[in-house]
Design a protein around this motif. Structure first.
Motif, PDB file in Angstrom:
ATOM      1  N   GLN A 357       0.829  -1.215   0.000  1.00  0.00           N
ATOM      2  CA  GLN A 357       0.000   0.000   0.000  1.00  0.00           C
ATOM      3  C   GLN A 357       0.860   1.260   0.000  1.00  0.00           C
ATOM      4  O   GLN A 357       0.569   2.227  -0.724  1.00  0.00           O
ATOM      5  N   ARG A 358       1.926   1.251   0.819  1.00  0.00           N
ATOM      6  CA  ARG A 358       2.801   2.426   0.867  1.00  0.00           C
ATOM      7  C   ARG A 358       3.534   2.625  -0.452  1.00  0.00           C
ATOM      8  O   ARG A 358       3.766   3.775  -0.875  1.00  0.00           O
ATOM      9  N   LYS A 359       3.891   1.541  -1.130  1.00  0.00           N
ATOM     10  CA  LYS A 359       4.587   1.642  -2.414  1.00  0.00           C
ATOM     11  C   LYS A 359       3.701   2.304  -3.467  1.00  0.00           C
ATOM     12  O   LYS A 359       4.170   3.119  -4.285  1.00  0.00           O
ATOM     13  N   VAL A 360       2.418   1.973  -3.447  1.00  0.00           N
ATOM     14  CA  VAL A 360       1.477   2.610  -4.378  1.00  0.00           C
ATOM     15  C   VAL A 360       1.396   4.107  -4.115  1.00  0.00           C
ATOM     16  O   VAL A 360       1.358   4.930  -5.056  1.00  0.00           O
ATOM     17  N   LEU A 361       1.367   4.490  -2.840  1.00  0.00           N
ATOM     18  CA  LEU A 361       1.295   5.918  -2.508  1.00  0.00           C
ATOM     19  C   LEU A 361       2.571   6.647  -2.916  1.00  0.00           C
ATOM     20  O   LEU A 361       2.522   7.817  -3.324  1.00  0.00           O
ATOM     21  N   TYR A 362       3.717   5.994  -2.798  1.00  0.00           N
ATOM     22  CA  TYR A 362       4.970   6.623  -3.215  1.00  0.00           C
ATOM     23  C   TYR A 362       4.963   6.950  -4.704  1.00  0.00           C
ATOM     24  O   TYR A 362       5.564   7.943  -5.139  1.00  0.00           O
ATOM     25  N   ARG A 363       4.299   6.114  -5.512  1.00  0.00           N
ATOM     26  CA  ARG A 363       4.308   6.313  -6.967  1.00  0.00           C
ATOM     27  C   ARG A 363       3.346   7.411  -7.418  1.00  0.00           C
ATOM     28  O   ARG A 363       3.442   7.890  -8.537  1.00  0.00           O
ATOM     29  N   GLN A 364       2.403   7.751  -6.563  1.00  0.00           N
ATOM     30  CA  GLN A 364       1.470   8.815  -6.926  1.00  0.00           C
ATOM     31  C   GLN A 364       2.159  10.178  -6.823  1.00  0.00           C
ATOM     32  O   GLN A 364       2.840  10.456  -5.840  1.00  0.00           O
ATOM     33  N   LYS A 365       1.967  11.029  -7.826  1.00  0.00           N
ATOM     34  CA  LYS A 365       2.681  12.308  -7.858  1.00  0.00           C
ATOM     35  C   LYS A 365       1.733  13.489  -8.058  1.00  0.00           C
ATOM     36  O   LYS A 365       2.150  14.562  -8.472  1.00  0.00           O
ATOM     37  N   GLN A 366       0.433  13.298  -7.796  1.00  0.00           N
ATOM     38  CA  GLN A 366      -0.487  14.419  -7.939  1.00  0.00           C
ATOM     39  C   GLN A 366      -0.225  15.437  -6.829  1.00  0.00           C
ATOM     40  O   GLN A 366      -0.300  15.127  -5.654  1.00  0.00           O
ATOM     41  N   GLU A 367       0.084  16.658  -7.201  1.00  0.00           N
ATOM     42  CA  GLU A 367       0.454  17.690  -6.245  1.00  0.00           C
ATOM     43  C   GLU A 367      -0.688  18.112  -5.328  1.00  0.00           C
ATOM     44  O   GLU A 367      -0.468  18.330  -4.143  1.00  0.00           O
ATOM     45  N   ALA A 371      -0.317  16.520   0.532  1.00  0.00           N
ATOM     46  CA  ALA A 371      -0.341  16.573   2.000  1.00  0.00           C
ATOM     47  C   ALA A 371      -1.061  15.361   2.584  1.00  0.00           C
ATOM     48  O   ALA A 371      -0.576  14.717   3.525  1.00  0.00           O
ATOM     49  N   ALA A 372      -2.232  15.032   2.006  1.00  0.00           N
ATOM     50  CA  ALA A 372      -2.972  13.866   2.504  1.00  0.00           C
ATOM     51  C   ALA A 372      -2.196  12.582   2.252  1.00  0.00           C
ATOM     52  O   ALA A 372      -2.201  11.665   3.088  1.00  0.00           O
ATOM     53  N   ARG A 373      -1.518  12.498   1.085  1.00  0.00           N
ATOM     54  CA  ARG A 373      -0.741  11.297   0.780  1.00  0.00           C
ATOM     55  C   ARG A 373       0.429  11.132   1.758  1.00  0.00           C
ATOM     56  O   ARG A 373       0.706  10.038   2.238  1.00  0.00           O
ATOM     57  N   ASP A 374       1.114  12.238   2.050  1.00  0.00           N
ATOM     58  CA  ASP A 374       2.235  12.164   3.000  1.00  0.00           C
ATOM     59  C   ASP A 374       1.768  11.740   4.387  1.00  0.00           C
ATOM     60  O   ASP A 374       2.443  10.954   5.078  1.00  0.00           O
ATOM     61  N   GLU A 375       0.615  12.233   4.776  1.00  0.00           N
ATOM     62  CA  GLU A 375       0.082  11.853   6.090  1.00  0.00           C
ATOM     63  C   GLU A 375      -0.254  10.367   6.131  1.00  0.00           C
ATOM     64  O   GLU A 375       0.020   9.680   7.130  1.00  0.00           O
ATOM     65  N   GLN A 376      -0.812   9.852   5.040  1.00  0.00           N
ATOM     66  CA  GLN A 376      -1.147   8.431   4.981  1.00  0.00           C
ATOM     67  C   GLN A 376       0.113   7.568   4.957  1.00  0.00           C
ATOM     68  O   GLN A 376       0.166   6.500   5.563  1.00  0.00           O
ATOM     69  N   GLN A 378       2.999   8.354   6.327  1.00  0.00           N
ATOM     70  CA  GLN A 378       3.534   8.358   7.688  1.00  0.00           C
ATOM     71  C   GLN A 378       2.761   7.398   8.592  1.00  0.00           C
ATOM     72  O   GLN A 378       3.355   6.695   9.432  1.00  0.00           O
ATOM     73  N   LYS A 379       1.445   7.339   8.418  1.00  0.00           N
ATOM     74  CA  LYS A 379       0.632   6.429   9.223  1.00  0.00           C
ATOM     75  C   LYS A 379       0.987   4.980   8.928  1.00  0.00           C
ATOM     76  O   LYS A 379       1.142   4.157   9.847  1.00  0.00           O
ATOM     77  N   LEU A 380       1.153   4.650   7.631  1.00  0.00           N
ATOM     78  CA  LEU A 380       1.528   3.281   7.272  1.00  0.00           C
ATOM     79  C   LEU A 380       2.924   2.940   7.776  1.00  0.00           C
ATOM     80  O   LEU A 380       3.176   1.823   8.243  1.00  0.00           O
TER      81      LEU A 380
END
Length: 447
Positions: A357-367, A371-376, A378-380
């Motif tokens: 799940q964290r790897k998928v979030l790392y690949r997302q680059k929508q600006e 902020a929400a992606r970084d928070e998620q 950090q939670k993971l």
């Protein structure tokens, strides 16, 4: 920093701020002035070291509040006031008067940071404070220049001994058990120490087989030096046999390390009612680890037998490791090795799932959603870190379980043997006559 200043200037502690003084700032808005100084010189105001807190204490009944506050102000005037904003608050709420000195970490004169190191403390802060006390005819704590490391202090505080504390205690036992210097060396070697001594060795030192470096035992206590030990045994051999025990009691050094005081045991009474829920009996690894940690703690506090102490002393430093393993077994009710392995496999699957799940979030680059992606993320990451911690504890349990069970078995066997020997000695003592001969057993019967 604002909370610190509020605490040091508390009205209930400073006689309604009668004993509060500021240098380079007004105590009421000292935080604002210190922050303004940081902004002037381009220093951060929300991270890093913002201020330094110095506490200056005095013996009870030795000086008046006015004198104590005057000494604190003179200390700040000589050491801080020419470069740093600071406040001095004298607290009267304790049995001893003491000053709280809060100093800005940035100099208003040149923007340089306060240099906090051993030289600043020993040659400036402490020396200046001691000189001021001597000038005012107040007592000063005199030391020999040898301090105590944080780990030694923490070991005495928590009841978990450290290497130097264990060496001190083992040297004491060796001195008490041996009748000569050669016997002392043999006792230390029997405990697992390599001993360096002799005419070509300047200082007597020992190294345990699990340690990485030698320990000079004369630094633990001057009476542990080679010359002092040889003189001790020489003096003892010149005494009659009946006086040697008294000589040992008078000259054997007292233990330097003391375990932490534990709260007294509270007696509780159980009341069985219809609401009582009987708990299942603890078995398996949980019971084994619980009894082993309890035995380690008793050995550390000197309440176990001597054989148990020598058998378990190498595991004293691993007490926290075993305690964490016991806590994990207790929380998840893991009673067998198969339960531990199954829980470990489940942890590994959870870690892999969260990592994907964290790897998928790392690949997302929508600006816009960054902020929400970084928070998620950090939670993971936090969840993965906690799971990995438990995973490593399970791996430690797999590696340590057999050894813990064997050590517990050996400790119980050694304790039982020692109890049997004590009983046998007591039986021999009671069954012998005052002249040392064994008495004949007599059977008295009646008709």
């Amino acid at each position: 920093m604002n909370r610190l200043l509020d605490y040091t200037q508390n009205k209930d502690k400073t006689e309604h701020q009668l004993y509060v003084t500021g240098f380079g700032c007004d105590p009421e808005n000292a935080c604002t002035i210190m922050e303004q100084t940081k902004r002037t010189w381009g220093k951060p105001v929300d991270k890093g070291i913002l201020a330094y807190h110095i506490i200056q204490s005095f013996s009870p009944g030795e000086a008046s509040p006015d004198k104590v506050h005057e000494i604190g102000c003179e200390f700040a005037r000589r050491f801080l006031a020419d470069r740093f904003e600071c406040t001095i608050s004298t607290h009267l709420d304790k049995g001893h008067l003491h000053n709280h000195i809060v100093c800005n970490s940035v100099s208003y004169a040149d923007g340089r940071m306060f240099r906090n190191d051993f030289d600043t403390y020993y040659r400036k802060i402490r020396q200046l404070s001691d000189n001021l006390c001597r000038e005012n005819h107040l007592s000063v704590i005199e030391t020999d220049g040898k301090g105590q490391s944080y780990f030694e202090w923490l070991g005495g505080k928590t009841g978990n001994p450290r290497i130097r504390s264990m060496v001190y205690k083992d040297v004491e036992l060796a001195i008490a058990s041996a009748d000569s210097f050669v016997g002392f060396i043999s006792e230390m070697q029997g405990m697992g120490y390599a001993v360096k001594y002799g005419p070509r060795v300047e200082h007597l030192s020992v190294r345990h087989k699990n340690a990485q470096r030698n320990v000079r035992i004369d630094r633990l206590d001057p009476r542990f030096s080679e010359q002092a030990l040889r003189e001790y045994y020489r003096q003892m051999h010149q005494l009659p046999a009946d006086m040697r025990r008294e000589y040992k009691e008078q000259h054997t050094p007292q233990p330097q390390w003391r375990p932490a005081e534990f709260p007294p045991a509270v007696k509780r009474m159980r009341c069985r009612t219809s609401f009582s829920k009987p708990y299942r009996k603890v078995t398996g690894f949980m019971a084994c680890y619980y009894h082993y940690c309890r035995l380690l703690r008793r050995a550390c506090r000197g309440k176990a037998t001597k054989r148990c102490y020598f058998l378990l002393r190498e595991d004293f430093l691993k007490f926290n490791r075993y305690q964490k393993q016991t806590q994990l077994l207790w929380e998840h009710r893991l009673e067998t090795l198969d339960d531990v392995q199954a829980y470990k496999a489940d942890l590994e699957n959870q870690i892999q799932h969260l990592a994907r799940q964290r790897k998928v979030l790392y690949r997302q680059k929508q600006e816009p959603e960054r902020a929400a992606r970084d928070e998620q993320i950090q939670k993971l990451t936090k969840q993965i870190k906690a799971l990995r911690h438990e995973f490593y504890i399970c791996a430690d349990i797999e590696a340590d379980a057999a050894m813990v069970q064997e050590k517990l078995r050996q400790a119980e066997l050694a304790a039982q043997q020692e109890r049997n020997e004590v009983k046998e000695d007591e039986y021999k003592r009671r069954s012998s006559r005052p002249d040392g001969a064994r008495g004949a057993s007599v059977f008295r019967g009646g008709y």
